[in-house]
Design a protein around this motif. Structure first.
Motif, PDB file in Angstrom:
ATOM      1  N   LEU A  47     -26.560  50.700  26.821  1.00 36.29           N
ATOM      2  CA  LEU A  47     -26.136  51.399  25.475  1.00 36.29           C
ATOM      3  C   LEU A  47     -24.508  50.632  25.363  1.00 36.29           C
ATOM      4  O   LEU A  47     -24.025  50.085  25.936  1.00 36.29           O
ATOM      5  CB  LEU A  47     -25.195  52.724  26.120  1.00 36.29           C
ATOM      6  N   GLY A 124     -24.467  52.804  19.811  1.00 38.57           N
ATOM      7  CA  GLY A 124     -23.403  53.903  19.827  1.00 38.57           C
ATOM      8  C   GLY A 124     -22.722  53.262  19.716  1.00 38.57           C
ATOM      9  O   GLY A 124     -21.872  52.712  19.612  1.00 38.57           O
ATOM     10  N   VAL A 146     -25.661  57.179  20.151  1.00 35.93           N
ATOM     11  CA  VAL A 146     -25.220  57.665  21.229  1.00 35.93           C
ATOM     12  C   VAL A 146     -23.827  57.902  20.202  1.00 35.93           C
ATOM     13  O   VAL A 146     -23.005  56.848  20.037  1.00 35.93           O
ATOM     14  CB  VAL A 146     -25.189  57.727  22.521  1.00 35.93           C
ATOM     15  N   CYS A 148     -20.063  59.042  19.610  1.00 38.41           N
ATOM     16  CA  CYS A 148     -18.979  59.747  20.211  1.00 38.41           C
ATOM     17  C   CYS A 148     -17.999  60.056  19.170  1.00 38.41           C
ATOM     18  O   CYS A 148     -17.215  59.154  18.596  1.00 38.41           O
ATOM     19  CB  CYS A 148     -18.565  58.946  21.749  1.00 38.41           C
ATOM     20  N   ILE A 231     -24.882  62.192  28.680  1.00 46.35           N
ATOM     21  CA  ILE A 231     -25.222  60.469  27.864  1.00 46.35           C
ATOM     22  C   ILE A 231     -26.594  60.236  29.411  1.00 46.35           C
ATOM     23  O   ILE A 231     -27.447  59.977  28.997  1.00 46.35           O
ATOM     24  CB  ILE A 231     -24.427  59.503  27.321  1.00 46.35           C
ATOM     25  N   THR A 234     -29.580  61.871  29.328  1.00 46.11           N
ATOM     26  CA  THR A 234     -30.198  61.887  28.136  1.00 46.11           C
ATOM     27  C   THR A 234     -31.126  60.701  27.763  1.00 46.11           C
ATOM     28  O   THR A 234     -32.108  61.540  27.706  1.00 46.11           O
ATOM     29  CB  THR A 234     -29.379  62.103  26.958  1.00 46.11           C
TER      30      THR A 234
END
Length: 254
Positions: A47, A124, A146, A148, A231, A234
């Motif tokens: 990520l 993200g 992602v 947040c 996360i 997923t």
């Protein structure tokens, strides 16, 4: 030599790609682009994380999130925009530039992570950083998002939503949202007509920084850990092709 031993080490793009494949961690300066914080190994995914408008990668929230992601099996790659680097160098606050400039700053980082072998790197960020990632994903193909604490609207202005580009986002998107977030509460988010590829995971009693009230019996660290596990699950599920449907998900406190 590890990254932890060379916090101010300056690496070329090719060198940092080689280092990421070798499992380095810590912080380095990528020549011509900017600093990169590296935490964890990509056991379940990768990520790329951008920060929010007012605090960089050295904030307690971003450091805690990267650590929690690493513990959950995600290689967390934290980046900083140029204005934040200038804030630190000058020792004073400054507002972020127009969001379009930040989208352009994110592009070279996406080019780097697209060259990595192994699990695809999702994009993200925290609040503004997530918005920047979503704008880029609406224009270019990315593995996933992602977000947040997505800033669905400015605080106190629920009519000014930041969702116009969402129909153009075709990749899977996971939103981790505090139920009391003034940028988009649970009640507000559940009324949005989000695309079918988006899922919202609500963090019980959390605010914009996922801080719950004391009366909830929860802590910010618990909600950060919960988000990191969601996360990781997923990213791993999408990597296997075992994907559940979109929708809204209650946090573990329910």
């Amino acid at each position: 030599m590890t990254m932890a031993e060379a916090t101010s080490l300056r690496l070329s793009v090719d060198e940092v790609i080689e280092g990421l494949q070798a499992g380095i961690s810590g912080c380095c300066e990528v020549a011509g682009i900017g600093p990169l914080w590296i935490e964890g190994a990509p056991r379940r995914g990768r990520l790329l994380l951008a920060h929010g408008a007012g605090a960089g990668q050295d904030s307690a929230f971003m450091a805690g999130l990267r650590q929690a992601l690493a513990a959950a099996g995600i290689q967390a790659l934290g980046i900083e925009f140029d204005y934040m680097q200038r804030m630190r160098a000058e020792g004073r606050r400054r507002p972020p530039p127009r969001v379009e400039k930040l989208v352009e700053e994110l592009r070279p980082w996406c080019d780097i992570v697209s060259r990595l072998a192994g699990p695809p790197c999702w994009l993200g960020g925290k609040s503004m950083g997530g918005r920047v990632a979503s704008l880029l994903a609406a224009r270019e193909a990315v593995p996933g998002l992602v977000l947040c604490g997505y800033p669905f609207h400015p605080p106190g202005k629920p009519e000014s939503t930041r969702l116009a580009h969402w129909p153009d986002i075709t990749c899977p998107a996971l939103v981790l949202q505090g139920e009391r977030d003034p940028f988009g509460t649970r009640a507000e988010a559940e009324d949005y007509d989000l695309p079918a590829n988006a899922k919202v995971h609500f963090l019980c009693d959390g605010d914009h920084d996922w801080k719950p009230r004391k009366a909830s019996g929860l802590t910010q660290a618990q909600l950060i850990d919960e988000a990191a596990r969601a996360i990781a699950s997923t990213l791993e599920s999408h990597s296997r092709g075992d994907v559940s449907g979109p929708g809204f998900v209650d946090g573990c406190c329910r």
